[in-house]
Write an enzyme that holds these catalytic residues in place. Sequence first.
Site, PDB file in Angstrom:
ATOM      1  N   ARG A  99     -20.734  32.858 -23.782  1.00  0.00           N
ATOM      2  CA  ARG A  99     -21.048  31.693 -24.656  1.00  0.00           C
ATOM      3  C   ARG A  99     -21.344  30.595 -23.539  1.00  0.00           C
ATOM      4  O   ARG A  99     -20.566  30.236 -22.745  1.00  0.00           O
ATOM      5  CB  ARG A  99     -20.119  31.350 -25.742  1.00  0.00           C
ATOM      6  CG  ARG A  99     -20.478  29.969 -26.485  1.00  0.00           C
ATOM      7  CD  ARG A  99     -19.484  29.148 -27.343  1.00  0.00           C
ATOM      8  NE  ARG A  99     -18.822  30.279 -28.100  1.00  0.00           N
ATOM      9  CZ  ARG A  99     -17.460  30.286 -28.621  1.00  0.00           C
ATOM     10  NH1 ARG A  99     -16.692  29.302 -28.160  1.00  0.00           N
ATOM     11  NH2 ARG A  99     -16.973  30.898 -29.648  1.00  0.00           N
TER      12      ARG A  99
ATOM     13  N   LYS B 206      -8.200  30.357 -28.082  1.00  0.00           N
ATOM     14  CA  LYS B 206      -7.996  29.154 -27.114  1.00  0.00           C
ATOM     15  C   LYS B 206      -6.598  29.711 -26.275  1.00  0.00           C
ATOM     16  O   LYS B 206      -5.749  29.962 -27.019  1.00  0.00           O
ATOM     17  CB  LYS B 206      -7.677  27.738 -27.469  1.00  0.00           C
ATOM     18  CG  LYS B 206      -9.006  27.427 -27.840  1.00  0.00           C
ATOM     19  CD  LYS B 206      -8.697  26.071 -28.256  1.00  0.00           C
ATOM     20  CE  LYS B 206     -10.272  25.313 -28.568  1.00  0.00           C
ATOM     21  NZ  LYS B 206     -10.853  25.955 -29.757  1.00  0.00           N
TER      22      LYS B 206
ATOM     23  N   ASP C 292     -12.314  30.943 -25.628  1.00  0.00           N
ATOM     24  CA  ASP C 292     -12.961  29.723 -25.545  1.00  0.00           C
ATOM     25  C   ASP C 292     -12.766  29.042 -24.104  1.00  0.00           C
ATOM     26  O   ASP C 292     -11.731  29.362 -23.718  1.00  0.00           O
ATOM     27  CB  ASP C 292     -12.513  28.582 -26.677  1.00  0.00           C
ATOM     28  CG  ASP C 292     -12.909  28.914 -28.042  1.00  0.00           C
ATOM     29  OD1 ASP C 292     -13.850  29.928 -28.117  1.00  0.00           O
ATOM     30  OD2 ASP C 292     -12.389  28.140 -29.048  1.00  0.00           O
TER      31      ASP C 292
HETATM   32  P1  FDA Z   1     -25.390  17.230 -27.871  1.00  0.00           P
HETATM   33  O1  FDA Z   1     -24.102  16.853 -27.516  1.00  0.00           O
HETATM   34  O2  FDA Z   1     -26.668  16.755 -27.049  1.00  0.00           O
HETATM   35  O3  FDA Z   1     -25.829  17.261 -29.223  1.00  0.00           O
HETATM   36  C1  FDA Z   1     -26.978  17.168 -29.875  1.00  0.00           C
HETATM   37  C2  FDA Z   1     -26.889  16.731 -31.473  1.00  0.00           C
HETATM   38  O4  FDA Z   1     -26.008  17.816 -32.229  1.00  0.00           O
HETATM   39  C3  FDA Z   1     -26.414  15.354 -31.665  1.00  0.00           C
HETATM   40  O5  FDA Z   1     -27.117  14.341 -31.414  1.00  0.00           O
HETATM   41  C4  FDA Z   1     -25.619  15.533 -32.793  1.00  0.00           C
HETATM   42  O6  FDA Z   1     -26.583  15.093 -33.741  1.00  0.00           O
HETATM   43  C5  FDA Z   1     -25.270  16.941 -33.089  1.00  0.00           C
HETATM   44  N1  FDA Z   1     -23.812  17.313 -32.864  1.00  0.00           N
HETATM   45  C6  FDA Z   1     -23.375  17.887 -31.631  1.00  0.00           C
HETATM   46  N2  FDA Z   1     -21.952  18.303 -31.714  1.00  0.00           N
HETATM   47  C7  FDA Z   1     -21.800  17.556 -32.846  1.00  0.00           C
HETATM   48  C8  FDA Z   1     -20.267  17.510 -33.826  1.00  0.00           C
HETATM   49  N3  FDA Z   1     -19.388  18.044 -33.020  1.00  0.00           N
HETATM   50  N4  FDA Z   1     -20.381  16.974 -34.964  1.00  0.00           N
HETATM   51  C9  FDA Z   1     -21.453  16.584 -35.570  1.00  0.00           C
HETATM   52  N5  FDA Z   1     -22.731  16.444 -34.799  1.00  0.00           N
HETATM   53  C10 FDA Z   1     -22.989  17.082 -33.740  1.00  0.00           C
HETATM   54  N6  FDA Z   1     -17.326  23.203 -25.808  1.00  0.00           N
HETATM   55  C11 FDA Z   1     -16.121  23.432 -24.948  1.00  0.00           C
HETATM   56  O7  FDA Z   1     -15.876  22.627 -24.186  1.00  0.00           O
HETATM   57  N7  FDA Z   1     -15.654  24.725 -25.065  1.00  0.00           N
HETATM   58  C12 FDA Z   1     -16.027  25.590 -26.040  1.00  0.00           C
HETATM   59  O8  FDA Z   1     -15.215  26.673 -25.842  1.00  0.00           O
HETATM   60  C13 FDA Z   1     -16.960  25.268 -27.015  1.00  0.00           C
HETATM   61  N8  FDA Z   1     -17.169  26.267 -27.884  1.00  0.00           N
HETATM   62  C14 FDA Z   1     -18.325  25.839 -28.631  1.00  0.00           C
HETATM   63  C15 FDA Z   1     -18.674  26.844 -29.638  1.00  0.00           C
HETATM   64  C16 FDA Z   1     -19.747  26.620 -30.307  1.00  0.00           C
HETATM   65  C17 FDA Z   1     -20.484  27.452 -31.229  1.00  0.00           C
HETATM   66  C18 FDA Z   1     -20.829  25.377 -30.377  1.00  0.00           C
HETATM   67  C19 FDA Z   1     -21.931  25.024 -30.883  1.00  0.00           C
HETATM   68  C20 FDA Z   1     -20.131  24.339 -29.379  1.00  0.00           C
HETATM   69  C21 FDA Z   1     -19.073  24.668 -28.583  1.00  0.00           C
HETATM   70  N9  FDA Z   1     -18.518  23.897 -27.765  1.00  0.00           N
HETATM   71  C22 FDA Z   1     -17.507  24.023 -26.811  1.00  0.00           C
HETATM   72  C23 FDA Z   1     -18.823  22.366 -27.652  1.00  0.00           C
HETATM   73  C24 FDA Z   1     -20.024  21.945 -26.940  1.00  0.00           C
HETATM   74  O9  FDA Z   1     -19.558  22.092 -25.745  1.00  0.00           O
HETATM   75  C25 FDA Z   1     -20.746  20.564 -27.269  1.00  0.00           C
HETATM   76  O10 FDA Z   1     -19.619  19.693 -26.946  1.00  0.00           O
HETATM   77  C26 FDA Z   1     -21.373  20.484 -28.398  1.00  0.00           C
HETATM   78  O11 FDA Z   1     -21.799  21.871 -29.041  1.00  0.00           O
HETATM   79  C27 FDA Z   1     -22.329  19.294 -28.341  1.00  0.00           C
HETATM   80  O12 FDA Z   1     -23.415  19.724 -27.547  1.00  0.00           O
HETATM   81  P2  FDA Z   1     -24.618  20.260 -28.077  1.00  0.00           P
HETATM   82  O13 FDA Z   1     -25.408  21.329 -27.068  1.00  0.00           O
HETATM   83  O14 FDA Z   1     -24.850  20.264 -29.403  1.00  0.00           O
HETATM   84  O15 FDA Z   1     -25.787  18.944 -27.532  1.00  0.00           O
END
Ligand code: FDA
Length: 297
Positions: free
Chosen positions: A175, A91, A125
């Site tokens: 990403r 970060k 990130d």
């Molecule tokens: P959504 O929010 O719809 O979640 C789908 C389902 O996943 C939820 O119903 C829940 O069950 C589960 N879930 C999701 N997040 C969870 C958590 N933290 N704990 C427990 N369960 C969870 N964001 C950002 O702003 N900058 C960044 O650099 C990154 N980097 C990053 C790296 C990686 C590898 C991942 C997977 C995510 C990020 N993120 C991020 C976070 C991303 O923006 C996002 O907030 C979360 O991944 C949740 O979004 P989903 O796509 O999972 O969908």
Amino acid sequence: MTLLDRVIARTLPAVPKTVVRRVANRYIAGETTDEALRVVADLNARGFRATLDILGEHISRWDQANRAIENYLNLLEEIARRKVDSTISIKLTQLGLKLDPQACLEMTRRLIRRAAELNNFVRVDMEDSSCTTATLRVYRELRREFSNVGVVVQAYLRRTLDDVCALEDLRPNYRLCKGVYVEPREIAYPDMRVINRNYALLLEKMLRNGSYVGIATHDEFMVWEAYRIIRELKLPATAYEFQMLLGVEETLRDIILAAGHAVRIYIPFGRDWYAYSVRRLRENPRLAGYVFKAMFK
Ligand code: FDA
């Protein structure tokens, strides 16, 4: 964001540290490099790739940034020495972006140069919207010199489609995520249906342009959309990977891996785990809700 999520986030500071620790244990790989690398080795043995994040952000003094760089340099050496499959994620506010972007660029350059020498890769990130322009500027500057650096974009930001168009000449290693910070409506789409459509639109655009994409999501619907796009574009499995956070939606990640796609697990660790957990959960009550529900699953 439900009322329950909000209540959980508000009560969090009253929760004893030991309880937060127990919950955080699932999402954070301990405090030390050794603990984190053991988690990496275990995931590697099960077929997953990894990326390591040393917790810490928004530092206020240069000695903190210097310490972070030294820790990351040491981490790169240890990854190479132990021959584990892991990149690093950083970060820029941990490396002084808010203090002096030019000095931050110099520091980051040092890290990426060493990563290149060790055949490793650095993912930058994406933080809250006050950092987007500066982060993309640093990324563009770094790409003049290095190819082992990638960036993150967030599908919830209204500006991201324009950013991705503007970066097309670089064919970035991306990403793509939805975005985790709470942003005002003027800046980010509040409606999840719009975010999901934008995610699919961005993903298709990136892949069509020849970018390698880390498809970062735990949302089965977005995984389905990704499969659809990959199939339509007839992409080989080397053109992309899925990415998930440690401890989240483990069944889904196993399903994706078993279907023959590469999956990378994002592994945060470090001494800052408590401040990080509380800050993230308070900032975004939706996360508190996820964690709470996962505890009782
Ligand atoms: P959504 O929010 O719809 O979640 C789908 C389902 O996943 C939820 O119903 C829940 O069950 C589960 N879930 C999701 N997040 C969870 C958590 N933290 N704990 C427990 N369960 C969870 N964001 C950002 O702003 N900058 C960044 O650099 C990154 N980097 C990053 C790296 C990686 C590898 C991942 C997977 C995510 C990020 N993120 C991020 C976070 C991303 O923006 C996002 O907030 C979360 O991944 C949740 O979004 P989903 O796509 O999972 O969908």
